[in-house]
Design a protein around this motif. Structure first.
Motif, PDB file in Angstrom:
ATOM      1  N   LEU A 101       6.918  62.552  18.389  1.00  0.00           N
ATOM      2  CA  LEU A 101       7.672  63.212  19.452  1.00  0.00           C
ATOM      3  C   LEU A 101       6.855  64.295  20.160  1.00  0.00           C
ATOM      4  O   LEU A 101       7.363  64.943  21.082  1.00  0.00           O
ATOM      5  CB  LEU A 101       8.943  63.848  18.875  1.00  0.00           C
ATOM      6  N   SER A 102       5.636  64.515  19.702  1.00  0.00           N
ATOM      7  CA  SER A 102       4.813  65.627  20.216  1.00  0.00           C
ATOM      8  C   SER A 102       5.538  66.957  20.048  1.00  0.00           C
ATOM      9  O   SER A 102       5.399  67.863  20.865  1.00  0.00           O
ATOM     10  CB  SER A 102       4.459  65.405  21.702  1.00  0.00           C
ATOM     11  N   LEU A 103       6.320  67.054  18.975  1.00  0.00           N
ATOM     12  CA  LEU A 103       7.006  68.306  18.655  1.00  0.00           C
ATOM     13  C   LEU A 103       6.074  69.122  17.757  1.00  0.00           C
ATOM     14  O   LEU A 103       5.700  68.678  16.675  1.00  0.00           O
ATOM     15  CB  LEU A 103       8.330  68.019  17.947  1.00  0.00           C
ATOM     16  N   ASP A 104       5.720  70.297  18.210  1.00  0.00           N
ATOM     17  CA  ASP A 104       4.815  71.177  17.467  1.00  0.00           C
ATOM     18  C   ASP A 104       5.293  72.602  17.703  1.00  0.00           C
ATOM     19  O   ASP A 104       5.094  73.153  18.785  1.00  0.00           O
ATOM     20  CB  ASP A 104       3.378  70.997  17.949  1.00  0.00           C
ATOM     21  N   ALA A 105       5.969  73.179  16.723  1.00  0.00           N
ATOM     22  CA  ALA A 105       6.585  74.491  16.904  1.00  0.00           C
ATOM     23  C   ALA A 105       6.211  75.450  15.786  1.00  0.00           C
ATOM     24  O   ALA A 105       6.161  75.053  14.616  1.00  0.00           O
ATOM     25  CB  ALA A 105       8.110  74.361  16.980  1.00  0.00           C
ATOM     26  N   ARG A 106       5.950  76.688  16.153  1.00  0.00           N
ATOM     27  CA  ARG A 106       5.785  77.725  15.158  1.00  0.00           C
ATOM     28  C   ARG A 106       7.133  77.982  14.501  1.00  0.00           C
ATOM     29  O   ARG A 106       8.183  77.829  15.117  1.00  0.00           O
ATOM     30  CB  ARG A 106       5.268  79.018  15.799  1.00  0.00           C
ATOM     31  N   VAL A 107       7.097  78.377  13.232  1.00  0.00           N
ATOM     32  CA  VAL A 107       8.334  78.646  12.493  1.00  0.00           C
ATOM     33  C   VAL A 107       8.317  80.086  11.994  1.00  0.00           C
ATOM     34  O   VAL A 107       7.330  80.548  11.422  1.00  0.00           O
ATOM     35  CB  VAL A 107       8.480  77.688  11.293  1.00  0.00           C
ATOM     36  N   GLN A 108       9.410  80.801  12.226  1.00  0.00           N
ATOM     37  CA  GLN A 108       9.581  82.151  11.700  1.00  0.00           C
ATOM     38  C   GLN A 108      10.809  82.168  10.810  1.00  0.00           C
ATOM     39  O   GLN A 108      11.655  81.282  10.889  1.00  0.00           O
ATOM     40  CB  GLN A 108       9.744  83.153  12.840  1.00  0.00           C
ATOM     41  N   ASP A 109      10.905  83.142   9.923  1.00  0.00           N
ATOM     42  CA  ASP A 109      12.086  83.203   9.063  1.00  0.00           C
ATOM     43  C   ASP A 109      13.225  83.881   9.805  1.00  0.00           C
ATOM     44  O   ASP A 109      13.017  84.793  10.597  1.00  0.00           O
ATOM     45  CB  ASP A 109      11.780  83.927   7.751  1.00  0.00           C
ATOM     46  N   ALA A 160      14.621  70.074  21.588  1.00  0.00           N
ATOM     47  CA  ALA A 160      15.168  69.053  22.482  1.00  0.00           C
ATOM     48  C   ALA A 160      14.556  67.699  22.163  1.00  0.00           C
ATOM     49  O   ALA A 160      15.189  66.650  22.345  1.00  0.00           O
ATOM     50  CB  ALA A 160      14.888  69.423  23.936  1.00  0.00           C
ATOM     51  N   ARG A 161      13.329  67.707  21.663  1.00  0.00           N
ATOM     52  CA  ARG A 161      12.642  66.457  21.349  1.00  0.00           C
ATOM     53  C   ARG A 161      13.313  65.703  20.201  1.00  0.00           C
ATOM     54  O   ARG A 161      13.083  64.501  20.026  1.00  0.00           O
ATOM     55  CB  ARG A 161      11.177  66.736  21.024  1.00  0.00           C
ATOM     56  N   LEU A 162      14.138  66.395  19.417  1.00  0.00           N
ATOM     57  CA  LEU A 162      14.820  65.715  18.320  1.00  0.00           C
ATOM     58  C   LEU A 162      15.817  64.678  18.823  1.00  0.00           C
ATOM     59  O   LEU A 162      16.251  63.812  18.058  1.00  0.00           O
ATOM     60  CB  LEU A 162      15.543  66.731  17.428  1.00  0.00           C
ATOM     61  N   TYR A 163      16.171  64.738  20.099  1.00  0.00           N
ATOM     62  CA  TYR A 163      17.086  63.741  20.647  1.00  0.00           C
ATOM     63  C   TYR A 163      16.446  62.361  20.680  1.00  0.00           C
ATOM     64  O   TYR A 163      17.125  61.348  20.795  1.00  0.00           O
ATOM     65  CB  TYR A 163      17.531  64.148  22.055  1.00  0.00           C
ATOM     66  N   GLY A 164      15.114  62.307  20.566  1.00  0.00           N
ATOM     67  CA  GLY A 164      14.427  61.030  20.552  1.00  0.00           C
ATOM     68  C   GLY A 164      13.945  60.613  19.183  1.00  0.00           C
ATOM     69  O   GLY A 164      13.179  59.649  19.060  1.00  0.00           O
ATOM     70  N   VAL A 165      14.377  61.309  18.125  1.00  0.00           N
ATOM     71  CA  VAL A 165      13.880  61.009  16.785  1.00  0.00           C
ATOM     72  C   VAL A 165      14.365  59.649  16.308  1.00  0.00           C
ATOM     73  O   VAL A 165      15.443  59.183  16.696  1.00  0.00           O
ATOM     74  CB  VAL A 165      14.312  62.121  15.792  1.00  0.00           C
TER      75      VAL A 165
END
Length: 240
Positions: A101-109, A160-165
Motif C-alpha cells: 500500500l506504500s503505507l510508511d508512517a512514524r509511530v508515537q505512543d 487512508a491507505r488501509l481502505y485498500g488492504v
C-alpha cells in the motif's frame, strides 16, 4: 495536487496579503480536494470498505512467542519480548509499514483523552500506539495502533491507505533498539464507533496487531465519522 496548491499560494502572497482571487482559488481547491477524497475512498454506492476474514479471537493464551515475534501484555512485571530473551516491557514501536500500500508512517505512543477515547496524533501522517496496552512484539494480546483517514485540510491521512488492504498483506513494525516484527493481514471489519469490540484492547490471549481508523458516514452534527475501520494482522509465520 498538493504541490501545485502550495506553489500557487506562495505565488499569490508575495509582497503582502493574499488577494481575494487567491483566497477564492484556495477555497475552490479545498473543495475539490474534499470531493476527490470522498471519491477516492468511497466510490459511488459504497459507504465503506467491505469486511473480510474473521476477527482474531483470544482463544487460549499463547504458550510462547513464535518465530517473527508476537504482540503482548505490558502489565505490571512486564512481558517477554519477541526474541524470548528475559522479562521486561516489549520495545516500543517507532514505525509502521505496509509495503503493497506504500503505507510508511512514524509511530508515537498515545494515551487516553479526557472523554475516555484513545488519543490520535495531531499529525495525520503519523500513527499512534496505545501505550496502555500490549506492544507489537510481546507474546500476547492485541497491540493497537491508530491513525487518521484525513485531516481538516482535506489531505489524506496515513491510514487512508488501509481502505485498500487485502488479506495476506505484509505489515512490518519497526521497534526501538530491537529487530522489527512482521505480521500478515487476516481480516478487516467496519463497526460503529461507539461499539468498538472490547477484545480490540484485550491484554491476553493469542496475539494480534489491530490497526484502527475512521470510516463513513461522516456527520458534522454528530461529531464527525460515525464508524471505525479495523484491520487485523497476526504474526507472520505463526497465525494466532
Amino acid at each position: 495536487m498538493r504541490a501545485s496548491t502550495r506553489a500557487s499560494t506562495r505565488a499569490s502572497t508575495r509582497g503582502g496579503r493574499p488577494s481575494a482571487a487567491a483566497v477564492t482559488a484556495a477555497a475552490v481547491t479545498a473543495a475539490v480536494l474534499a470531493a476527490l477524497l470522498a471519491w477516492t475512498l468511497w466510490p459511488s454506492g459504497t459507504a465503506a470498505p467491505s469486511d473480510f476474514g474473521d476477527r482474531p479471537r483470544a482463544q487460549e493464551p499463547a504458550a510462547g512467542p513464535p518465530s517473527g515475534g508476537r504482540d503482548g501484555d505490558l502489565g505490571p512485571g512486564g512481558a517477554q519480548d519477541a526474541s524470548g530473551a528475559g522479562a521486561g516491557p516489549a520495545p516500543e514501536p517507532v514505525a509502521l509499514r505496509v509495503p503493497r500500500l506504500s503505507l510508511d508512517a512514524r509511530v508515537q505512543d498515545v494515551g487516553v483523552q479526557d472523554d475516555g477515547t484513545v488519543e490520535i496524533p495531531e499529525d495525520a501522517g503519523q500513527a499512534g500506539w496505545y501505550r496502555y496496552g500490549p506492544a507489537p512484539g510481546a507474546p500476547a494480546g492485541s497491540a493497537v495502533i491508530v491513525g487518521h483517514v484525513d485531516d481538516r485540510t482535506g489531505d489524506l491521512g496515513a491510514f487512508a491507505r488501509l481502505y485498500g488492504v487485502r488479506k495476506g498483506d505484509d505489515v512490518t513494525v519497526a521497534r526501538e533498539d530491537a529487530p522489527p516484527v512482521r505480521y500478515e493481514v487476516t481480516a478487516r471489519e467496519v463497526v460503529d464507533k461507539d461499539r468498538l469490540p472490547a477484545e480490540v484492547f484485550r491484554r491476553d490471549g493469542r496475539p494480534v496487531l489491530t490497526l484502527v481508523t475512521c470510516a463513513p458516514p461522516y456527520d458534522r452534527e454528530r461529531g464527525g465519522y460515525q464508524r471505525n475501520l479495523l484491520v487485523y494482522a497476526v504474526p507472520a509465520g505463526g497465525r494466532g
